[in-house]
Design an enzyme around this catalytic site. Structure first.
Site, PDB file in Angstrom:
ATOM      1  N   ARG A  60       0.819  -1.215   0.000  1.00 56.03           N
ATOM      2  CA  ARG A  60       0.000   0.000   0.000  1.00 56.03           C
ATOM      3  C   ARG A  60       0.853   1.265   0.000  1.00 56.03           C
ATOM      4  O   ARG A  60       0.448   2.284  -0.555  1.00 56.03           O
ATOM      5  CB  ARG A  60      -0.936  -0.011   1.210  1.00 56.03           C
ATOM      6  CG  ARG A  60      -2.110  -0.954   0.992  1.00 56.03           C
ATOM      7  CD  ARG A  60      -3.067  -0.932   2.136  1.00 56.03           C
ATOM      8  NE  ARG A  60      -4.361  -1.457   1.720  1.00 56.03           N
ATOM      9  CZ  ARG A  60      -5.333  -1.817   2.550  1.00 56.03           C
ATOM     10  NH1 ARG A  60      -5.151  -1.700   3.848  1.00 56.03           N
ATOM     11  NH2 ARG A  60      -6.474  -2.270   2.095  1.00 56.03           N
ATOM     12  N   LYS A 111     -17.855 -16.422   3.211  1.00 52.72           N
ATOM     13  CA  LYS A 111     -19.274 -16.138   3.451  1.00 52.72           C
ATOM     14  C   LYS A 111     -19.981 -15.514   2.266  1.00 52.72           C
ATOM     15  O   LYS A 111     -19.405 -14.703   1.551  1.00 52.72           O
ATOM     16  CB  LYS A 111     -19.390 -15.177   4.631  1.00 52.72           C
ATOM     17  CG  LYS A 111     -18.964 -15.795   5.935  1.00 52.72           C
ATOM     18  CD  LYS A 111     -19.097 -14.791   7.051  1.00 52.72           C
ATOM     19  CE  LYS A 111     -18.804 -15.434   8.394  1.00 52.72           C
ATOM     20  NZ  LYS A 111     -18.839 -14.427   9.456  1.00 52.72           N
ATOM     21  N   GLY A 170      -8.472  -8.758  -0.085  1.00 50.88           N
ATOM     22  CA  GLY A 170      -7.126  -8.957   0.436  1.00 50.88           C
ATOM     23  C   GLY A 170      -6.629 -10.381   0.269  1.00 50.88           C
ATOM     24  O   GLY A 170      -5.488 -10.612  -0.130  1.00 50.88           O
ATOM     25  N   GLY A 176     -12.970  -3.772   1.450  1.00 50.72           N
ATOM     26  CA  GLY A 176     -14.353  -3.307   1.588  1.00 50.72           C
ATOM     27  C   GLY A 176     -14.739  -2.322   0.497  1.00 50.72           C
ATOM     28  O   GLY A 176     -15.848  -2.381  -0.046  1.00 50.72           O
TER      29      GLY A 176
HETATM   30  P1  ADP Z   1     -11.136 -11.828   0.191  1.00 45.23           P
HETATM   31  O1  ADP Z   1     -10.267 -11.272   1.302  1.00 45.23           O
HETATM   32  O2  ADP Z   1     -10.351 -12.144  -1.040  1.00 45.23           O
HETATM   33  O3  ADP Z   1     -12.337 -10.952  -0.068  1.00 45.23           O
HETATM   34  P2  ADP Z   1     -12.648 -13.478   1.996  1.00 45.23           P
HETATM   35  O4  ADP Z   1     -12.095 -12.730   3.142  1.00 45.23           O
HETATM   36  O5  ADP Z   1     -14.069 -13.298   1.641  1.00 45.23           O
HETATM   37  O6  ADP Z   1     -11.729 -13.230   0.700  1.00 45.23           O
HETATM   38  O7  ADP Z   1     -12.451 -15.057   2.269  1.00 45.23           O
HETATM   39  C1  ADP Z   1     -11.222 -15.603   2.530  1.00 45.23           C
HETATM   40  C2  ADP Z   1     -11.313 -16.708   3.525  1.00 45.23           C
HETATM   41  O8  ADP Z   1     -12.241 -17.712   3.116  1.00 45.23           O
HETATM   42  C3  ADP Z   1      -9.978 -17.422   3.691  1.00 45.23           C
HETATM   43  O9  ADP Z   1      -9.533 -17.219   5.000  1.00 45.23           O
HETATM   44  C4  ADP Z   1     -10.292 -18.878   3.413  1.00 45.23           C
HETATM   45  O10 ADP Z   1      -9.629 -19.759   4.292  1.00 45.23           O
HETATM   46  C5  ADP Z   1     -11.783 -18.940   3.616  1.00 45.23           C
HETATM   47  N1  ADP Z   1     -12.371 -20.078   2.892  1.00 45.23           N
HETATM   48  C6  ADP Z   1     -12.390 -20.297   1.576  1.00 45.23           C
HETATM   49  N2  ADP Z   1     -12.950 -21.480   1.295  1.00 45.23           N
HETATM   50  C7  ADP Z   1     -13.294 -22.035   2.466  1.00 45.23           C
HETATM   51  C8  ADP Z   1     -13.909 -23.275   2.854  1.00 45.23           C
HETATM   52  N3  ADP Z   1     -14.283 -24.154   1.931  1.00 45.23           N
HETATM   53  N4  ADP Z   1     -14.107 -23.504   4.165  1.00 45.23           N
HETATM   54  C9  ADP Z   1     -13.720 -22.600   5.097  1.00 45.23           C
HETATM   55  N5  ADP Z   1     -13.147 -21.431   4.795  1.00 45.23           N
HETATM   56  C10 ADP Z   1     -12.925 -21.146   3.501  1.00 45.23           C
HETATM   57 MG    MG Z   2     -10.546 -11.297   3.473  1.00 47.82          MG
END
Ligand code: ADP
Ligand code: MG
Length: 407
Positions: free
Chosen positions: A45, A211, A364, A387
C-alpha cells in the site's frame, strides 16, 4: 447514470503540474499496512501511493500525508504509530519524510510552517483522534486549514465517511478549495467502476471466500452484468444446501440458504457451482484429504477446496473470458495442501490477461493468493481496497469519491 456520476470527479491528473508548485497539498493515503515489531512487513500500500506523492514533489508541492492504521479506537496507541511507515516511505522515495508524532494541532501546523517546496511530511495515525471515525466537522475543518488542496488517494478507506476522508474533502470545498482524486484512486475507479460498466464479453466473475453474507450485494449487482458467475469457497456450501445436498461439517451460513435459493432462481444458467470438492475431517495442516462429488459429501466431511473436475470447468470458462472479476479464494488456501484450486484459478486469470483479457482482483485474501501463485505482474489490476472494492462492485457510491470536486 450513477456510473458516470461516479467517475465525473476532478482528478490530480487534470491539474497542471505548474499550478502545484509551492502549494501545501493535503494527501489522504491508505497506509493501513501490517506491522511486526515496529517494522512494516508488507509495503504494497505504501508503494501504491508513490505515483501521487512523486507527481506532487516533482511539481514542487509541499506534501502533507494523512492516514489511519489499524483500529486504535480514538486513542493514541504506540503499536499503531505511523513512524515505521514514514521510514519505509522515505526509503522508497529516497528522501527524508518528516514524521509529526501528532495527527493534528500545533505540532502539525509548526512542521508545515517549516516546509520548503518538494518536502514530504507524514502526520501520526488519524484514528488516534476519536473525531476521525466520528467524522467530526471541527477536526475536518482543522485539517482543511492546513493546506490549499486536498488529494484523496486512500482507496482502501473510500467506503468510509470519516473526518480524514470525505469530511476533509467537504471542509476544503466549503473553504473554496478543491478536493481531487489521486492517481491510485483514479486507477482503482477506472478498473473497478468504469471498466465494468461496459465490459468486453464474455464477462466472467469468480466469487469465493468464507461467506455469502458480506457479498450478497456484489452477487446481486454482478448477476445482471456477467455472462457467467463461478462460485467456489465455503460460499458454495450454502448454495449446495439450497439444492438439498449434504454438506457434512463444512462451513455453511444456515440463515442464508433461502437467499442462496433465490439467487439461484434469479441467475438461471449463469451461476456455475462446483461439481466436486476436496474434503478433510479437520481444517489443519497435514489432514488427509479426499475428492468427492458434490452429491457425495459425507456427514463428517469439511469442504476445503474445489475438486479437479471443477477446476477444469472453471479454467475452461475463464479461457474464453474477455473480462474477469475475481473476489475470494476457492478454498482454505492458507494451508498449502488446500490451496490448489485457488492457485489454479489465479493462474487461469493471469493466462486470460496474457491473452488480452481484462482481469481485476479485489479482496485482500485473493490478492495474497495471486502473490502466492506468482502471477501479480500479469494481472491487469489488483485492488488495494477490500471493503471499498466490494462496495464498488456492488454498485455503491463511495463517500470518499462522492465528496470530491465535480469535474
Ligand atoms: P477476500 O479477502 O479475497 O475478499 P474473503 O475474506 O471473503 O476473501 O475469504 C477468505 C477466507 O475464506 C480465507 O480465510 C479462506 O480460508 C476462507 N475459505 C475459503 N474457502 C473455504 C472453505 N471451503 N471452508 C472454510 N473457509 C474457507
Ligand atoms: Mg478477506
Amino acid at each position: 447514470m450513477a456510473d458516470s456520476a461516479r467517475s465525473a470527479k476532478k482528478r490530480l491528473s487534470d491539474l497542471e503540474p505548474a499550478s502545484l508548485a509551492g502549494r501545501t497539498v493535503l494527501v489522504r493515503a491508505d497506509f493501513n499496512v501490517p506491522l511486526e515489531d515496529g517494522e512494516v512487513v508488507d509495503d504494497q500500500r505504501i508503494r501504491a501511493s508513490l505515483p501521487t506523492v512523486r507527481l506532487l514533489t516533482e511539481a514542487g508541492a509541499r506534501v502533507v500525508l494523512l492516514s489511519h492504521l489499524g483500529r486504535p479506537k480514538g486513542k493514541p496507541n504506540p503499536a499503531m504509530s505511523l513512524a515505521p511507515v514514514a521510514r519505509r516511505l522515505g526509503a522508497l522515495l529516497d528522501t527524508e519524510v518528516h514524521f509529526v508524532p501528532e495527527p493534528s494541532g500545533p505540532p502539525a501546523a509548526e512542521a508545515i510552517g517549516a516546509m520548503t517546496d518538494g518536502d514530504v511530511i507524514l502526520l501520526e495515525n488519524t484514528r488516534f483522534l476519536a473525531g476521525d471515525a466520528a467524522n467530526d466537522r471541527e477536526l475536518a475543518e482543522a485539517w482543511a486549514g492546513l493546506g490549499d488542496l486536498f488529494v484523496n488517494d486512500a482507496f482502501g478507506a473510500a467506503h468510509r465517511a470519516h473526518a480524514s476522508t470525505s469530511g476533509l474533502a467537504e471542509a476544503v470545498v466549503r473553504r473554496g478549495g478543491e478536493a481531487v482524486a489521486g492517481l491510485l484512486l483514479e486507477e482503482e475507479l477506472r478498473y473497478l467502476a468504469d471498466a465494468l460498466d461496459e465490459p468486453k464479453r464474455p464477462f466472467v466473475a469468480v466469487l469465493g471466500g468464507a461467506k455469502i453474507s458480506g457479498k450478497i450485494d456484489v452477487i446481486s449487482a454482478l448477476l445482471p452484468k456477467v455472462d457467467r458467475l463461478l462460485i467456489g469457497g465455503a460460499m458454495a456450501n450454502t448454495f449446495f444446501r439450497a439444492q438439498g445436498l449434504e454438506t457434512g461439517a463444512s462451513l455453511v451460513e444456515e440463515d442464508r440458504i433461502e437467499l442462496a435459493d433465490e439467487l439461484m432462481n434469479q441467475a438461471a444458467d449463469k451461476l456455475v457451482l462446483p461439481l466436486d470438492c476436496v474434503v478433510a475431517a479437520e481444517i489443519e495442516e497435514g489432514a488427509a484429504t479426499r475428492t468427492v462429488s458434490r452429491t457425495a459429501i459425507g456427514e463428517r466431511d469439511r469442504v476445503i477446496d474445489i475438486g479437479p473436475e471443477t477446476r477444469a470447468l472453471f479454467i475452461d470458462v475463464l479461457k474464453g473470458a474477455r473480462t474477469i472479476v475475481w473476489n475470494g479464494p476457492m478454498g482454505v488456501f492458507e494451508i498449502d495442501a488446500f490451496a490448489e484450486g485457488t492457485i489454479e484459478i489465479a493462474r487461469a486469470v493471469a493466462e486470460a490477461c496474457d491473452r488480452g483479457a481484462l482481469g481485476v482482483i479485489g479482496g485482500g485474501d485473493s490478492g495474497a493468493a495471486a502473490e502466492r501463485a506468482g502471477v501479480v505482474d500479469r494481472i491487469s489490476h489488483i485492488s488495494t481496497g477490500g471493503g471499498a472494492s466490494l462496495d464498488l462492485l456492488a454498485g455503491a457510491e463511495l463517500p470518499g469519491v462522492a465528496s470530491l470536486t465535480d469535474a
